[in-house]
Design an enzyme around this catalytic site. Structure first.
Site, mmCIF file in Angstrom:
data_model
loop_
_atom_site.group_PDB
_atom_site.id
_atom_site.type_symbol
_atom_site.label_atom_id
_atom_site.label_comp_id
_atom_site.label_asym_id
_atom_site.label_seq_id
_atom_site.Cartn_x
_atom_site.Cartn_y
_atom_site.Cartn_z
ATOM 1 N N HIS A 277 -1.534 -9.254 -0.969
ATOM 2 C CA HIS A 277 -2.027 -8.694 -2.270
ATOM 3 C C HIS A 277 -1.816 -9.302 -3.489
ATOM 4 C CE1 HIS A 277 -0.922 -4.742 0.249
ATOM 5 N NE2 HIS A 277 -2.031 -5.381 0.700
ATOM 6 N N SER B 115 0.656 -1.240 0.077
ATOM 7 C CA SER B 115 0.010 0.144 -0.192
ATOM 8 C C SER B 115 0.816 1.429 0.054
ATOM 9 C CB SER B 115 -0.904 -0.011 1.218
ATOM 10 O OG SER B 115 -1.757 -0.923 1.027
ATOM 11 N N GLU C 18 -10.199 7.544 1.167
ATOM 12 C CA GLU C 18 -9.859 6.100 1.289
ATOM 13 C C GLU C 18 -10.706 5.464 2.102
ATOM 14 O OE1 GLU C 18 -6.129 3.147 2.444
ATOM 15 O OE2 GLU C 18 -6.624 4.549 3.738
ATOM 16 N N PHE D 9 -11.672 9.717 15.057
ATOM 17 C CA PHE D 9 -12.410 8.917 15.434
ATOM 18 C C PHE D 9 -12.574 7.719 16.406
ATOM 19 C CE2 PHE D 9 -13.952 11.860 12.094
ATOM 20 C CZ PHE D 9 -14.653 12.822 12.689
HETATM 21 ZN ZN LIG Z 1 -2.909 -4.614 2.404
#
Ligand SMILES: [Zn+2]
Length: 468
Positions: A387, A49, A268, A222
């Site tokens: 992934h 990522s 995202e 949050f």
């Molecule tokens: Zn990942």
């Protein structure tokens, strides 16, 4: 959010609306232009990522686990290579308001590539960062992080000292061993924003009471760590806003008239990835549904004629949708119509690897495939699913969305957005409206533009439409 996630997610959504599912269209599937992005990293066939987000946001591929730095080796222990500037920085330099919304920690690998520069993605707080300036500090102290107008996400503990107790979950305390309270520091920033209109919020109640008209900059944290999966979310006053709610509020703040040069917003839906990593298709698909809601809300909030919206993924997952004459309308989390060679049924959704591995397949396990806790089966036993390396789709609508066609490197996305928005390298390449050129001065107001990056979403907005 690879192609199989989009297809399975579309069927899941359709079936939630009591259709057979296959014909359902997710909000971004109605966009007129689609391209394919190649997601490999400089030193990896299958991307992570951090490096993929660096390509998307900074326009340059880099090495596995690097955040906002290139792939060179200059001996710097903290960055490894040279720092890269990002879409957020390019937009700020062009006078646009900026925002970053995620349901992961704001310091997590994908969002951090929009503002931080570190060799390793896990250097989120002082405790993790081995003496280098951590990602949370870079967000609060450095440009472009400190100048971002809207920051909504999770990860409070990365900003709090270890001596402080979390304000909502009293069982948890801050993770910073340097004693810093970065939330207080963020409040005290003397930057480009009006301090009287600077707000820190951490509950749904505070979020709901946030007035866009009196908000110049806002930090919303949050959750102690990642925000909840959408279907587990506490929707009460002490709970968390949804991704769609955060996105709409961000656009309301960023699109105020005072931001004459428009805005760029990155959003995202980062927990699709987390569902896949534990082989929970249910979680991945319900998180995709949350993204679908967010994109639908975007389209209802912005003017599609002056706003570019791009939806894509940072990378795919080893997730498949298979079957042999499975009837149309079969529940997507259900079973194929045939059985394996031992007479045991199997689910249509499967993974190549991950924790769902079962040494001896049995029918008992398959009685609960629709449950949120069910893990799809895999071929290879891994603690976390990996992934996948195939290309990911890029959907686009709005001004200059035709740039997103064909097969291209992932890093192209940042350049196409900057070209469409007249920022970064292309800042001076947009024609000014004739009347403004005549009037002289720096009065150019570029195009309204919004970018949704599927797992990751960015928005850019302005006014003037004439020259497109
Ligand atoms: Zn990942």
């Amino acid at each position: 959010m690879g192609m199989s996630t989009v297809t399975a997610g579309r069927i899941y959504r359709g079936q939630e609306f009591r259709q057979s599912g296959e014909q359902y269209r997710l909000a971004f599937e109605k966009f007129p232009f689609v391209g394919l992005a190649k997601t490999y990293n400089v030193n990896a066939q299958v991307g992570d990522s951090a490096a993929c987000a660096t390509a998307l946001f900074c326009g340059a591929k880099t090495n596995f686990h690097r955040v906002g730095v290139d792939s060179t080796s200059d001996g710097n222990l903290c960055t490894g290579g040279r720092p890269l500037s990002s879409l957020i920085e390019w937009a700020q330099r062009a006078g646009k308001a900026t925002g970053l919304v995620t349901n992961t920690r704001l310091t997590h690998s994908t969002p951090s590539a929009a503002y931080a520069h570190v060799l390793r993605r896990d250097w989120e707080s002082h405790t993790d960062s081995t003496g280098c300036k951590d990602i949370a500090r870079q967000l609060v102290e450095d440009r472009p992080g400190r100048d971002i107008n809207v920051l909504f996400g999770g990860g409070r503990l990365k900003f709090m000292p270890s001596t402080a107790t979390d304000p909502v979950d009293s069982k948890q305390s801050g993770e910073r061993s340097d004693g810093r309270n970065l939330i207080d520091d963020w409040r005290a920033i003397r930057g480009r924003h009006d301090r009287r209109q600077r707000h820190y919020v951490y509950t749904k109640y505070q979020f709901d009471n946030l007035q866009p008209e009196t908000t110049d900059s806002v930090l919303g944290l949050f959750s102690p760590s990642h925000m909840s999966f959408e279907r587990d979310r506490n929707r009460g006053p002490s709970g968390e806003p949804s991704l769609a709610e955060m996105t709409v509020k961000a656009i309301q703040i960023l699109s105020q008239k005072k931001h004459k040069r428009g805005f760029l917003l990155i959003v995202e839906a980062g927990r699709i990835d987390h569902g896949h990593h534990v082989n929970s298709a249910w979680h991945a698909l319900t998180e995709l549904a949350a993204l679908d809601d967010a994109v639908r809300a975007v389209l209802a909030t912005v003017d599609p004629s002056d706003t570019l919206v791009v939806a894509t993924a940072d990378h795919s997952h080893v997730f498949t949708l298979g079957g042999n004459r499975t009837p149309r309308g079969t529940p997507i989390t259900g079973l194929d119509s045939q059985k394996d060679i031992n007479g045991v049924p199997y689910t249509t959704l499967l993974y190549g690897n991950g924790p769902g591995y079962v040494p001896e397949r049995n029918i008992t396990r398959l009685e609960r495939t629709h449950d949120s806790e069910y893990r799809q089966e895999t071929a290879v036993n891994l603690r976390y699913e990996t992934h996948a390396g195939e290309d990911v789709p890029v959907y686009a609508t709005g001004p200059r969305s035709h740039l997103f066609t064909g097969t291209f490197e992932q890093s192209y996305v940042a350049h196409a957005i900057s070209y469409a928005a007249c920022i970064g390298h292309y800042r001076n390449q947009c024609q000014r409206p004739v009347e403004e050129v005549k009037a002289g001065g720096d009065t150019y107001r570029p195009q309204a533009l919004l970018v949704v990056l599927g797992v990751t979403m960015a928005a850019l907005r302005a006014r003037q439409l004439g020259q497109w």
